[in-house]
Every structure is written in structure tokens, then in C-alpha cells.
Write a protein that holds these residues in place. Structure first.
Motif, short mmCIF file in Angstrom:
data_model
loop_
_atom_site.label_atom_id
_atom_site.label_comp_id
_atom_site.label_asym_id
_atom_site.label_seq_id
_atom_site.Cartn_x
_atom_site.Cartn_y
_atom_site.Cartn_z
N ALA A 1 -0.52 8.12 -14.32
CA ALA A 1 0.85 7.64 -14.34
C ALA A 1 1.15 6.77 -13.12
N LEU A 2 0.68 7.16 -11.96
CA LEU A 2 0.94 6.40 -10.74
C LEU A 2 0.22 5.05 -10.76
N ARG A 3 -1.00 5.04 -11.26
CA ARG A 3 -1.72 3.77 -11.35
C ARG A 3 -1.05 2.82 -12.33
N ARG A 4 -0.51 3.37 -13.38
CA ARG A 4 0.12 2.54 -14.42
C ARG A 4 1.52 2.09 -14.01
N ASP A 5 2.32 3.02 -13.49
CA ASP A 5 3.75 2.75 -13.29
C ASP A 5 4.17 2.63 -11.83
N GLY A 6 3.30 3.00 -10.89
CA GLY A 6 3.71 3.07 -9.50
C GLY A 6 4.52 4.33 -9.25
N LEU A 7 5.03 4.47 -8.03
CA LEU A 7 5.84 5.63 -7.66
C LEU A 7 7.29 5.18 -7.47
N ARG A 8 8.16 5.74 -8.29
CA ARG A 8 9.59 5.43 -8.19
C ARG A 8 10.29 6.47 -7.33
N PHE A 9 11.02 5.99 -6.34
CA PHE A 9 11.74 6.86 -5.40
C PHE A 9 13.19 6.41 -5.36
N VAL A 10 14.09 7.31 -5.75
CA VAL A 10 15.52 7.03 -5.76
C VAL A 10 16.17 7.85 -4.65
N SER A 11 16.70 7.16 -3.65
CA SER A 11 17.38 7.82 -2.54
C SER A 11 18.83 7.36 -2.54
N PRO A 12 19.69 7.95 -1.69
CA PRO A 12 21.07 7.48 -1.63
C PRO A 12 21.19 6.02 -1.23
N GLU A 13 20.15 5.47 -0.58
CA GLU A 13 20.20 4.09 -0.11
C GLU A 13 19.64 3.09 -1.11
N ALA A 14 18.68 3.51 -1.93
CA ALA A 14 17.99 2.52 -2.76
C ALA A 14 17.25 3.19 -3.91
N ASP A 15 16.94 2.37 -4.92
CA ASP A 15 16.11 2.77 -6.05
C ASP A 15 14.96 1.77 -6.09
N ARG A 16 13.75 2.24 -5.80
CA ARG A 16 12.62 1.32 -5.73
C ARG A 16 11.36 1.97 -6.32
N THR A 17 10.45 1.09 -6.73
CA THR A 17 9.16 1.51 -7.26
C THR A 17 8.07 0.71 -6.56
N HIS A 18 7.09 1.42 -6.02
CA HIS A 18 6.00 0.77 -5.30
C HIS A 18 4.66 1.08 -5.96
N PRO A 19 3.76 0.10 -6.03
CA PRO A 19 2.39 0.42 -6.39
C PRO A 19 1.78 1.27 -5.28
#
Length: 306
Positions: free
Chosen positions: A37-55
Motif C-alpha cells: 500500500a505504501l509503495r503504491r499510494d505513499g503515506l498520507r498524514f493529516v495533521s491540524p496544519e496540513a493534509d499531505r501524502t509523501h512517497p
């Protein structure tokens, strides 16, 4: 510094993302399904400051290190106690005698285990973050995000470790007595788990039913064990425990209790069982803790240890 984060759940995904965003070389060691899943989609991290997805860079236990690959300089173990033993086995090929190992778990049994296996390489670690995992998405619920580290020997925390962990969004502190801080947190979590599991209710309902004296008794019982073990609970931790566990109307329950109620693997042995064992070793009675363990084994169909 090459950092291996063991586990990409709520804690590992949150701190790993913050380190990666600070330019650190981060790799995750996870199970095969999670790796796919991580290789395909990256890691999505939603914090109070931002919503981002990184490889992200990913390894599994099936990946044998190449002969030319350097071991990791630091390992963060962020799994729950139920996955700890397998995680330690999985990480072994990726470390050497110079790797610093920082476990971020509650309790103390994992520290004893790692120090026996990697003497002189283990640091104490304590995280404060409210984060959950929704599918494969890591959600940080509040702005609070801090990591405390400390030496378990007479040698200070290496400066390169401090520099590596000091990242924006992560309030880093270095403790003079990290073992004492771990005992402080353990005593609070164990006391709360005793109350939740013994009465099968959140704190507010226990108080409404007349359980305040039992709450104070559980706090005192565990603090006596900590003191007998040479790590008396600090005044600030005692006040925190009392405030948390005597708040009228509170819906607070521990993750241990929540896991039990939905049939998930829990940290009962790691949080409560090990505390009871240390009490017996010190010949210090723990009647409420013992009753809680009986209630857990009777109500949640857990077998008692041999």
C-alpha cells in the motif's frame, strides 16, 4: 543519518512524516500488505496544519540487506507491544553494533528486552501525540506532538541523535531521568486501565457510581510499586494522574480497554501483567491490579499465564 522507523501506524507514520519533511533519510519497516500500500499510494498524514501524502522508502522482513548496504544509524520502534517481539526479529538484519535503538512504547519490559539484546545501544523514548489510523491514513487529532529521549546509561544522548530528531512539528526534549519518566507514564496508564477494566466503564461513570476512593487507591498502589522499584512517581505525574482520573463527566478510557472491548490484541501483559510481576518480585501487594487482571481474564476470555 539513516533512520529506520519500525511500523507505519499512527505513531510511526506521524513522526516519520515529520522527520522526512525535515529532510531526514527515513525508511519504514512494515508487513508485506502495508508495504504494498505504501509503495503504491505513499503515506498520507493529516495533521491540524496540513493534509499531505509523501512517497516513502519501504522495507519488509523479506528484504535481505544487500552486501553494499550500510546498516541504519538509528531505529525508531513504534509498534504496539503485541507486535514488539516480531518487530525486534525483523529489524535485526538492518542494524549493527553502532545503531542507536529508540523504542517508543509504554511500560518497561521492552527496555529490558532490548538492553539484553543490544547492550549500550538503547535509548529511552516517550511520545506524546494524539493520533489514529483510519485505514492507511494517519490522523493527528490535536497540535500536541512531542518526543522525549534520554540515555539509559552514563553516556549522554549523542548529539547526532538529537539533531536528527529535532524536526519542525516535533517538540523534542532530552530527559535527565528518562527511566523515571517512563515509570511516571506507565503508572498513569496502568492505574487508568485498572479502573476501566475492573469496572468496565469510562472514568466519569465510575465516579458517578461512587468509585473515587477506588481510583485514589489504584493510583497509590501503583505508585508504591514504582517507589519500591527505585523510580518514585514525580509530583507532577501524580497530579496529572489524579486530575485525569477524577474528572467528573469524563469519557476517558485507555487504548488497552478499548482494544479489549472490541476483541483486538491488547497490551494487557505488557502494561498490567508486567507491573503485577514487578510487584510480586518486590513483595509489594497489588490487590486492585490483581483483581483487574482476574476481571480481564474472566470477562475477555484471556487465559491466565502458566
Amino acid at each position: 543519518m539513516r533512520i529506520l522507523v519500525v511500523g507505519a501506524g499512527a505513531t510511526g507514520g506521524a513522526f516519520g512524516t515529520l522527520l522526512q519533511e525535515a529532510g531526514r533519510d527515513v525508511t519504514y519497516l512494515v508487513r508485506e500488505r502495508k508495504a504494498d500500500a505504501l509503495r503504491r499510494d505513499g503515506l498520507r498524514f493529516v495533521s491540524p496544519e496540513a493534509d499531505r501524502t509523501h512517497p516513502v522508502q519501504v522495507l519488509t522482513a523479506m528484504d535481505v540487506p544487500a552486501a553494499t548496504q550500510q546498516p541504519f544509524n538509528m531505529v525508531l520502534i513504534t509498534v504496539k507491544a503485541t507486535a514488539f517481539s516480531s518487530a525486534v526479529t525483523d529489524l535485526h538484519p538492518f542494524v549493527d553494533e553502532n545503531t542507536r535503538i529508540l523504542p517508543i512504547l509504554n511500560g518497561m519490559a521492552h527496555i529490558d528486552h532490548l538492553q539484553g539484546r543490544y547492550p549500550g545501544q538503547v535509548l529511552g523514548g516517550l511520545a506524546r501525540i494524539v493520533a489514529t489510523l483510519d485505514g492507511d491514513v494517519v490522523h493527528q487529532k490535536t497540535p500536541m506532538s512531542s518526543l522525549m529521549v534520554g540515555s539509559l546509561t552514563d553516556i549522554p544522548v549523542p548529539e547526532d541523535v538529537r539533531d536528527a530528531l529535532d524536526a519542525p512539528g516535533n517538540d523534542l526534549s532530552v530527559a535527565d531521568d528518562v527511566r523515571g519518566a517512563l515509570w511516571d507514564k506507565w503508572a498513569i496508564i496502568a492505574a487508568a486501565s485498572i479502573i476501566n477494566c475492573l469496572f468496565r466503564a469510562p472514568i466519569g461513570r465510575v465516579l458517578e457510581a461512587g468509585g473515587e476512593d477506588s481510583i485514589h487507591a489504584a493510583i497509590h498502589e501503583l505508585e508504591v510499586v514504582a517507589a519500591r522499584a527505585g523510580h518514585p512517581v514525580s509530583d507532577s505525574a501524580h497530579r496529572q494522574a489524579v486530575a485525569l482520573l477524577t474528572e467528573w463527566g469524563s469519557s476517558f478510557t485507555t487504548s488497552l480497554y478499548r482494544d479489549l472491548t472490541v476483541g483486538l490484541p491488547s497490551e494487557v501483559d505488557h502494561i498490567l501483567g508486567d507491573y503485577a510481576l514487578r510487584g510480586r518480585t518486590l513483595q509489594q501487594p497489588t490487590p486492585l491490579l490483581d483483581l483487574a487482571l482476574i476481571a480481564i481474564r474472566a470477562n475477555f476470555l484471556l487465559s491466565a499465564p502458566a
